[in-house]
Design an enzyme around this catalytic site. Structure first.
Site, PDB file in Angstrom:
ATOM      1  N   GLY A   1      36.519  36.766 -28.423  1.00  0.00           N
ATOM      2  CA  GLY A   1      37.237  37.957 -27.949  1.00  0.00           C
ATOM      3  C   GLY A   1      36.505  38.596 -26.785  1.00  0.00           C
TER       4      GLY A   1
ATOM      5  N   TYR B   1      36.868  45.407 -25.613  1.00  0.00           N
ATOM      6  CA  TYR B   1      36.072  46.580 -25.228  1.00  0.00           C
ATOM      7  C   TYR B   1      34.642  46.482 -25.771  1.00  0.00           C
ATOM      8  CZ  TYR B   1      34.818  51.582 -25.016  1.00  0.00           C
ATOM      9  OH  TYR B   1      34.210  52.786 -24.772  1.00  0.00           O
TER      10      TYR B   1
ATOM     11  N   LEU C   1      42.673  32.644 -31.993  1.00  0.00           N
ATOM     12  CA  LEU C   1      42.411  32.743 -33.435  1.00  0.00           C
ATOM     13  C   LEU C   1      43.356  31.862 -34.251  1.00  0.00           C
ATOM     14  CD1 LEU C   1      42.004  36.633 -33.697  1.00  0.00           C
ATOM     15  CD2 LEU C   1      40.185  34.920 -33.880  1.00  0.00           C
TER      16      LEU C   1
ATOM     17  N   SER D   1      39.949  39.888 -32.985  1.00  0.00           N
ATOM     18  CA  SER D   1      40.814  40.226 -34.115  1.00  0.00           C
ATOM     19  C   SER D   1      41.932  41.091 -33.550  1.00  0.00           C
ATOM     20  CB  SER D   1      40.022  41.013 -35.174  1.00  0.00           C
ATOM     21  OG  SER D   1      40.620  40.930 -36.430  1.00  0.00           O
TER      22      SER D   1
ATOM     23  N   TYR E   1      46.416  47.056 -40.336  1.00  0.00           N
ATOM     24  CA  TYR E   1      45.104  46.830 -39.709  1.00  0.00           C
ATOM     25  C   TYR E   1      43.981  46.877 -40.756  1.00  0.00           C
ATOM     26  CZ  TYR E   1      40.944  47.482 -36.854  1.00  0.00           C
ATOM     27  OH  TYR E   1      39.696  47.344 -36.300  1.00  0.00           O
TER      28      TYR E   1
ATOM     29  N   LYS F   1      41.425  43.779 -41.773  1.00  0.00           N
ATOM     30  CA  LYS F   1      39.963  43.777 -41.694  1.00  0.00           C
ATOM     31  C   LYS F   1      39.354  43.496 -43.074  1.00  0.00           C
ATOM     32  CE  LYS F   1      38.123  44.243 -38.317  1.00  0.00           C
ATOM     33  NZ  LYS F   1      37.927  43.182 -37.282  1.00  0.00           N
TER      34      LYS F   1
ATOM     35  N   VAL G   1      28.296  53.798 -37.731  1.00  0.00           N
ATOM     36  CA  VAL G   1      28.875  55.134 -37.511  1.00  0.00           C
ATOM     37  C   VAL G   1      27.772  56.057 -36.999  1.00  0.00           C
ATOM     38  CG1 VAL G   1      30.721  54.954 -39.245  1.00  0.00           C
ATOM     39  CG2 VAL G   1      28.446  55.690 -39.959  1.00  0.00           C
TER      40      VAL G   1
END
Ligand code: NAP
Length: 340
Positions: free
Chosen positions: A9, A13, A60, A81, A153, A157, A246
């Site tokens: 990928g 970003y 994928l 993904s 989504y 995941k 995080v």
């Protein structure tokens, strides 16, 4: 430690910042993209040493190209993904490529003799479908995909990470496996075609809503997420681990994001809403708007994780979420995306 690493990928970003950091730290990087027609565009926004970056075509959903991309690699970062911009009609559009793509990356990595694969999972694989009132989540928590209201989504995941862990246990051989599980990723833009995760700051900054729904998110900076992936590639004795990516105390409500923008970017905050939208208004809007309907279950909820494990084990030091909010807004303004 460095080596030859494949980043799947490569047009994404988080992948962009990860590739930059890997090259800066001496890794040789290969990146997969779906179509090699995009190579020049991706190289242009990455602005890295081109001699240590090469591109391979791989999707994928197909075996084509994976063996060539993996041949000679010591490590893999599996980031590709589906990240849907809108609610999907059929959840399998997201789940199947996420799960099958992860298994494909693992199988080709093992067959190529890769030593470690770091997979980008998400807090979405931990935060949802649990008892009402649960507010604090750790690496030990898993989303219940059978519960009602769990998004396609979040299911994708969770299912992909679980499938990957089951596969590693059964067929992984000596291949080491680690996941990085980011919250909502903010930070500077790579280009004007930016990640959907930055929309939150863009909409608050541009006053897209007259008032802000009572929603909160666990935030993290893209540069710190990239750094955590690089650390997870080479740290010893972490096979099988999960790391919540995080910011410290990084759960912020939209109204808090708005307050940060007003305080730190006062010259650009003229459109930033000051009021909270009552939940009953959101419920009425949801009758007509499917995108809003998806959010109703999240109103007023707290879903909070801390980066303690990655800080203790990997020496990771993520920046405060408020700084990422400001950097995102400044970058949106500097790139001419947000005219405020
Ligand atoms: P992104 O910019 O949309 O990147 C997603 C990447 O996956 C793109 O390179 C995309 O390729 C690729 N991809 C999607 N479907 C594919 C397919 N069928 N075959 C091959 N490649 C495919 O989003 P991102 O934010 O960087 O996300 C990267 C990873 O981080 C994802 O695994 C995402 O779930 C995870 N993550 C993101 C966030 C966040 O807030 N951004 C938070 C937690 C986890 P194209 O460019 O060709 O579409």
């Amino acid at each position: 430690m460095t080596g030859v690493v494949l980043v799947t990928g490569g047009s994404g970003y988080i992948a962009g910042f990860t590739i930059r950091q890997l090259i800066e730290q001496g890794w040789t990087v290969r990146a997969t993209i779906r179509n090699l027609n995009r190579e020049a565009e991706v190289r242009d926004w990455l602005k890295v040493d081109n001699d240590r970056l090469s591109f391979f075509a791989a999707d994928l959903t197909s075996d084509a190209g994976w063996a060539e991309a993996m041949a000679g690699c010591s490590h893999v970062v599996h980031m590709a993904s589906p990240v849907p911009m809108h609610a999907v009609k059929d959840e399998n559009e997201v789940i199947v490529p996420a799960r099958d793509g992860a298994l494909r990356a693992l199988r080709f990595a093992r067959d190529a003799g890769v030593t470690r694969l770091v997979m980008t999972s998400s807090v979405a694989a931990s935060f949802y479908g649990r008892a009402a009132g649960k507010e604090v989540f750790t690496e030990a928590d898993w989303t219940d995909v059978a519960a009602s209201g769990v998004s396609a989504y979040a299911k994708s995941k969770t299912i992909a990470e679980r499938a990957a862990r089951d596969w590693i246990a059964a067929e992984g051989g000596s291949l080491e496996f680690v996941t990085v599980n980011p919250g909502l990723v903010l930070g500077p833009l790579l280009g004007t075609d930016f990640s959907p995760s930055l929309e939150v700051v863009k909409r608050v900054l541009e006053g897209a809503y007259p008032a802000l729904p009572d929603l909160g998110l666990n935030l993290v900076d893209v540069r710190d997420v990239a750094d955590l992936h690089v650390r997870a590639l080479s740290a010893p004795d972490i096979s099988g681990e999960r790391f919540m990516a995080v910011a410290p105390h990084g759960f912020l409500r939209l109204i808090e994001i708005a307050a940060i923008l007003r305080e730190r970017l006062p010259d650009h905050a003229g459109k930033v809403p000051t009021r909270r939208m009552p939940n009953w208004v959101m419920r009425i809007v949801a009758l007509f708007d499917p995108a809003v309907r998806q959010l109703i279950g999240e109103l007023g909820k707290v879903r909070h994780a801390e980066p303690t494990h990655a800080m203790d084990k990997l020496g990771w030091r993520p920046r405060p979420a408020a700084d990422s909010v400001v950097d995102t807004a400044e970058s949106l303004i500097a790139m001419g995306v947000s005219k405020v």
